[in-house]
Design a protein around this motif. Sequence first.
Motif, PDB file in Angstrom:
ATOM      1  N   ARG A   1     -13.895   7.917 -29.865  1.00 16.50           N
ATOM      2  CA  ARG A   1     -12.796   8.819 -30.485  1.00 16.50           C
ATOM      3  C   ARG A   1     -13.560  10.074 -31.050  1.00 16.50           C
TER       4      ARG A   1
ATOM      5  N   THR B   1      -5.968   8.676 -42.228  1.00 16.97           N
ATOM      6  CA  THR B   1      -7.223   8.845 -42.916  1.00 16.97           C
ATOM      7  C   THR B   1      -7.176   9.973 -43.804  1.00 16.97           C
TER       8      THR B   1
ATOM      9  N   ASP C   1     -13.185   5.390 -38.745  1.00 15.47           N
ATOM     10  CA  ASP C   1     -12.864   6.401 -38.219  1.00 15.47           C
ATOM     11  C   ASP C   1     -13.605   7.720 -38.665  1.00 15.47           C
TER      12      ASP C   1
ATOM     13  N   SER D   1      -9.369  -0.073 -35.960  1.00 18.90           N
ATOM     14  CA  SER D   1      -9.111   1.108 -36.775  1.00 18.90           C
ATOM     15  C   SER D   1     -10.027   1.048 -38.148  1.00 18.90           C
TER      16      SER D   1
ATOM     17  N   ARG E   1     -10.646   0.792 -44.838  1.00 22.86           N
ATOM     18  CA  ARG E   1     -11.486   1.516 -43.410  1.00 22.86           C
ATOM     19  C   ARG E   1     -12.308   2.193 -44.336  1.00 22.86           C
TER      20      ARG E   1
END
Lengths: 378, 339
Positions: free
Chosen positions: B101, A244, B138, B135, A196
Amino acid sequence: MSSDLPPTSSSAPATGLNPAERLLNLVIALVNTNAAMTKQQVRTAVAGYSDAPSDEAFERMFERDKDMLRALGIPVVTVGTGGHTDELGYRIDQDAYALPPIDLTPAELGVLSLAAQFWQDKTLQTDITRAMVKLRAAGAGDPSADALAGLAPSVRAVGDAYGPLMEAIEARRVVTFSYRAAYNGAVTVRHVEPWRIAARDGGWYLMCFDRDRQAPRVFRMTRIESRVRVTGPAGAFEVPDFETDAMLGKTHGEMRHAVVAVRPERASALRARAKAVPDGERTSYDAQLTATAGALAGDPAGWDILQVPYRSLTGMASEAAGYGAALVVLEPEAVREETIRRLRAAAALGDPPGTPGPAGPASAGSTTRTAPTEASHG
Amino acid sequence: MAERADDRLLRLLGIVAYLDGAGPVSVADLAGRFGTTPAQIQKDVDALWVSGTPGYWPDDLIDFDAASIDRGVVHLTEARGMTRPLRLGTREAVALVAALRAMKATDAVQADPARSAVVESALGKLTDATGEAASAVDVRLAPGGDRQVVAAISSALTNRHRLRIRYVTSSDVVSEREVDPVRLHTQDEFAYLAAWCYRAEAPRTFRVDRILEAVETDVPVQAHPGEAGAEIDFAALFAGGSSPLATIRFAPRARWFAEEVPVESVRNLPDGDFEVTLRVTNPGWLRSSLVRLAPLVRSVSPGALADDVAGSASEALALYGAGEVGEGGRDAATSPDHH
């Protein structure tokens, strides 16, 4: 890759069809075909392909066109033709590419258009523009900006690593890059499984599994010093479920309180979140101020005694030190000591008579320490 | 720059899918909808008109009503099956969902129930349409500051009202000002209010976490010279122009400073230290920053700046009864500092 495709104006084939028009005819043909079309049928029948000067040129053109269509969300599927040969057939399944009905109000569409300004990177802006073209083609009305009037949210540019990292995360492929570690400034080549990317407090971070260290790691993306190369097969790993903030170590500490003495009219930003210690409870603090500062502080009543909430000890001490002589930390002792440590280091930077000059970089530095994460951040 | 083939293809397919559902539409409206010029729409229609299925006989082609075109109206009569709008690709969905988001979590949106509801419903419809929300990205933006301050700014922007604010600068100076709010820029590190300042009689930008108090008045905002567009160039805001240069050598752990503060140049040194050169636009801020970071600062030049930093720290140390410069805690960095 779609990025090295020629613009529509460049060398069109002899029929005068430019690449966009050739692609359009390919899509229409592959959507309308009964079963599938073979490559040979595409080459001879679809407008724009017959002029390929050689087999090789045609192959290249066709492969590139398929890649571009996939990037646009129009997958060309391969099927057996069922004949005597092993030849493959191609078609496009409309159900696979169609957007499900999405009924956006003008206000909702306005929110989505704001997303185009959210990103600073050209590649992400292109992604948003394409999404908007698709949504407008699906019948969405005119966007209304009223809902979020005057708001302009944005995040700083991610940089060139975004493209390859997204490609690798989606396909679950390994990436390599060279990275400058913050704890000793050394540059090394890393091999990681990207999970991510996240933006927090002005920094972009890559969260991943580091194959060299055999452990989860966080890298600060500004410290990636080379191109990010995607290597190895697809599906090479699984991305675990994780938070996160937990991985970044940003889960906040417990809220605590420090007591500080502040000169009148000073440290207003800190005052904004502080509470005055009531007069009845000041006595011991006044005494403490007088005890350490002596005559320098003057009458303690000339100071405001404030209670300030904080979560990070180093953050609180850093803020306190930054106010210099406008503020004195009274408690807790840990914050007071950490503040004094910073002030001492700062006092040693100058060269006033009678004090040692700043220590040389070679002598004072280089205690070897290892960092818990590669990206040291607060 | 010439348009890319993939962008044009997207529009060509989009025009057919849209017209199939919408019926006849004027060239001007189509141009507006797809963000291009009427001349380009004409070219697109010309290209569509000769496209179709192999054979390319008249019945194989996408077709339009010729009489309507002459009146500036595009009327699709044959779509050749290209009626379905395209779904959003993964990257497109990621870029939209991550942005929404992040917006949803900002104080400015949270402070206003109507705004939250719109962002929430847009996000809901988007994730319904794109399937499992990606996802992979972020983003969290900066907290806006005091909740009442953000609520007052947010409401004043909506109602187009003048604000009265109390503001403290990075040099710890407080002032009261009346401002006409233009835009609230929420970024990843800080939120900024762009406004016309009546005290400065000029456009000004205020960091929201340094606005100590904000009150919405009932005076409507006015038009001001030089405000048009009012896009803030943050780089220009911090650029020092001809201010004097300072050079600071840091231990590796202070690297975030070079990454988050606008600097002229960064030089990596062989031992892992690095050297930053920056313009001193705000001496008070720089002095304070260097004191805060002092354990990671190896050296500062010019000497006058170093003496200034050291002098201010010594003055403070005296108040702690710790005036002697002992063995400074330099580089014993117990934990990375941030802000």
